[in-house]
Design an enzyme around this catalytic site. Sequence first.
Site, PDB file in Angstrom:
ATOM      1  N   ILE A  58       0.838  -1.200   0.000  1.00 48.30           N
ATOM      2  CA  ILE A  58       0.000   0.000   0.000  1.00 48.30           C
ATOM      3  C   ILE A  58       0.870   1.247   0.000  1.00 48.30           C
ATOM      4  O   ILE A  58       0.640   2.198  -0.761  1.00 48.30           O
ATOM      5  CB  ILE A  58      -0.951   0.006   1.215  1.00 48.30           C
ATOM      6  CG1 ILE A  58      -1.993  -1.107   1.084  1.00 48.30           C
ATOM      7  CG2 ILE A  58      -1.643   1.357   1.359  1.00 48.30           C
ATOM      8  CD1 ILE A  58      -2.857  -1.289   2.316  1.00 48.30           C
ATOM      9  N   ALA A  61       2.451   1.801  -3.389  1.00 47.60           N
ATOM     10  CA  ALA A  61       1.503   2.303  -4.376  1.00 47.60           C
ATOM     11  C   ALA A  61       1.063   3.735  -4.079  1.00 47.60           C
ATOM     12  O   ALA A  61       0.868   4.542  -4.996  1.00 47.60           O
ATOM     13  CB  ALA A  61       0.280   1.389  -4.429  1.00 47.60           C
ATOM     14  N   GLU A  62       0.918   4.035  -2.801  1.00 48.65           N
ATOM     15  CA  GLU A  62       0.381   5.338  -2.416  1.00 48.65           C
ATOM     16  C   GLU A  62       1.407   6.471  -2.559  1.00 48.65           C
ATOM     17  O   GLU A  62       1.090   7.540  -3.077  1.00 48.65           O
ATOM     18  CB  GLU A  62      -0.126   5.292  -0.967  1.00 48.65           C
ATOM     19  CG  GLU A  62      -1.353   4.428  -0.742  1.00 48.65           C
ATOM     20  CD  GLU A  62      -2.622   5.104  -1.241  1.00 48.65           C
ATOM     21  OE1 GLU A  62      -2.551   6.251  -1.702  1.00 48.65           O
ATOM     22  OE2 GLU A  62      -3.683   4.454  -1.160  1.00 48.65           O
ATOM     23  N   SER A  63       2.621   6.252  -2.064  1.00 41.12           N
ATOM     24  CA  SER A  63       3.584   7.360  -1.997  1.00 41.12           C
ATOM     25  C   SER A  63       4.996   6.975  -2.364  1.00 41.12           C
ATOM     26  O   SER A  63       5.884   7.830  -2.356  1.00 41.12           O
ATOM     27  CB  SER A  63       3.595   7.926  -0.573  1.00 41.12           C
ATOM     28  OG  SER A  63       4.179   6.979   0.327  1.00 41.12           O
ATOM     29  N   TYR A 148      -5.796   0.526  -8.977  1.00 39.54           N
ATOM     30  CA  TYR A 148      -5.141   0.557  -7.665  1.00 39.54           C
ATOM     31  C   TYR A 148      -5.092  -0.834  -7.051  1.00 39.54           C
ATOM     32  O   TYR A 148      -4.050  -1.273  -6.556  1.00 39.54           O
ATOM     33  CB  TYR A 148      -5.887   1.529  -6.748  1.00 39.54           C
ATOM     34  CG  TYR A 148      -5.365   1.570  -5.332  1.00 39.54           C
ATOM     35  CD1 TYR A 148      -4.238   2.326  -5.003  1.00 39.54           C
ATOM     36  CD2 TYR A 148      -6.001   0.857  -4.312  1.00 39.54           C
ATOM     37  CE1 TYR A 148      -3.772   2.368  -3.699  1.00 39.54           C
ATOM     38  CE2 TYR A 148      -5.534   0.896  -3.013  1.00 39.54           C
ATOM     39  CZ  TYR A 148      -4.419   1.654  -2.711  1.00 39.54           C
ATOM     40  OH  TYR A 148      -3.939   1.687  -1.426  1.00 39.54           O
TER      41      TYR A 148
END
Length: 242
Positions: A58, A61-63, A148
Amino acid sequence: MKVQAIQSTETGAPAVAEASLDNDSNFSSYLKTSNTLEQIFEEAAATYGVPKDLLKAIAKAESNFDPNATSGAGAQGIMQLMPATARGLGVTDSYDPYQNIMGGAKYISQMLDKFNGNVKLALAAYNAGPNNVAKYGGVPPFKETQNYVVKVMGFMEGSISVPNISYSVPGTHEDSYYQAILDELFSYEDYLEFLDMYTSVQDSQQKEDEEEQEQRSDSFYSYQEIKYNPAVLNLMRGSESI
């Protein structure tokens, strides 16, 4: 508040002194330790019963593990928490990596519970919100959300490399206990004044000790000079002959 981190060496030792995460005038910065990003993920996984690889996927993928990341929608930090969501999770500083990761772990744990352990649905809820997942009875027909879910699941199947960086983490329960005592007894400003006063006293005492030592040395050498003075020796010889 934006974060400055420590870039660790290959041996795991910090290359520079640890940077404080905040500038608060209290004792908290002195009662913190540091953990690597990997260790923070391990703690979050253990605390909330979430697979560590899921949390790392996560974050990737997020940051891409950037603690200062901010999305166009306003999501913040490594796990990209929205401000309202962060407040609900008890996160007071979304740019604090420790708080952010723990908050993200708590949130995905809630989504997993809500959707009976279904990782895909939990991820969809993390991205689009649980109401949309419930509304559509599955992954919402949003291209962003669908991409996502596929992206995170793909990261989980591979090997995720986490930057070898250390960040401040809260101290132990004992540390918090002592912090509370310190804050109650006197303020941080009082503490700084005490340090100045203590340093002045120590410097003064050292100066007195040095002067006393110097006086002792002078007295010793003066005694030696008198003891071996010819006139004194003659007097001593004369007294011995009487």
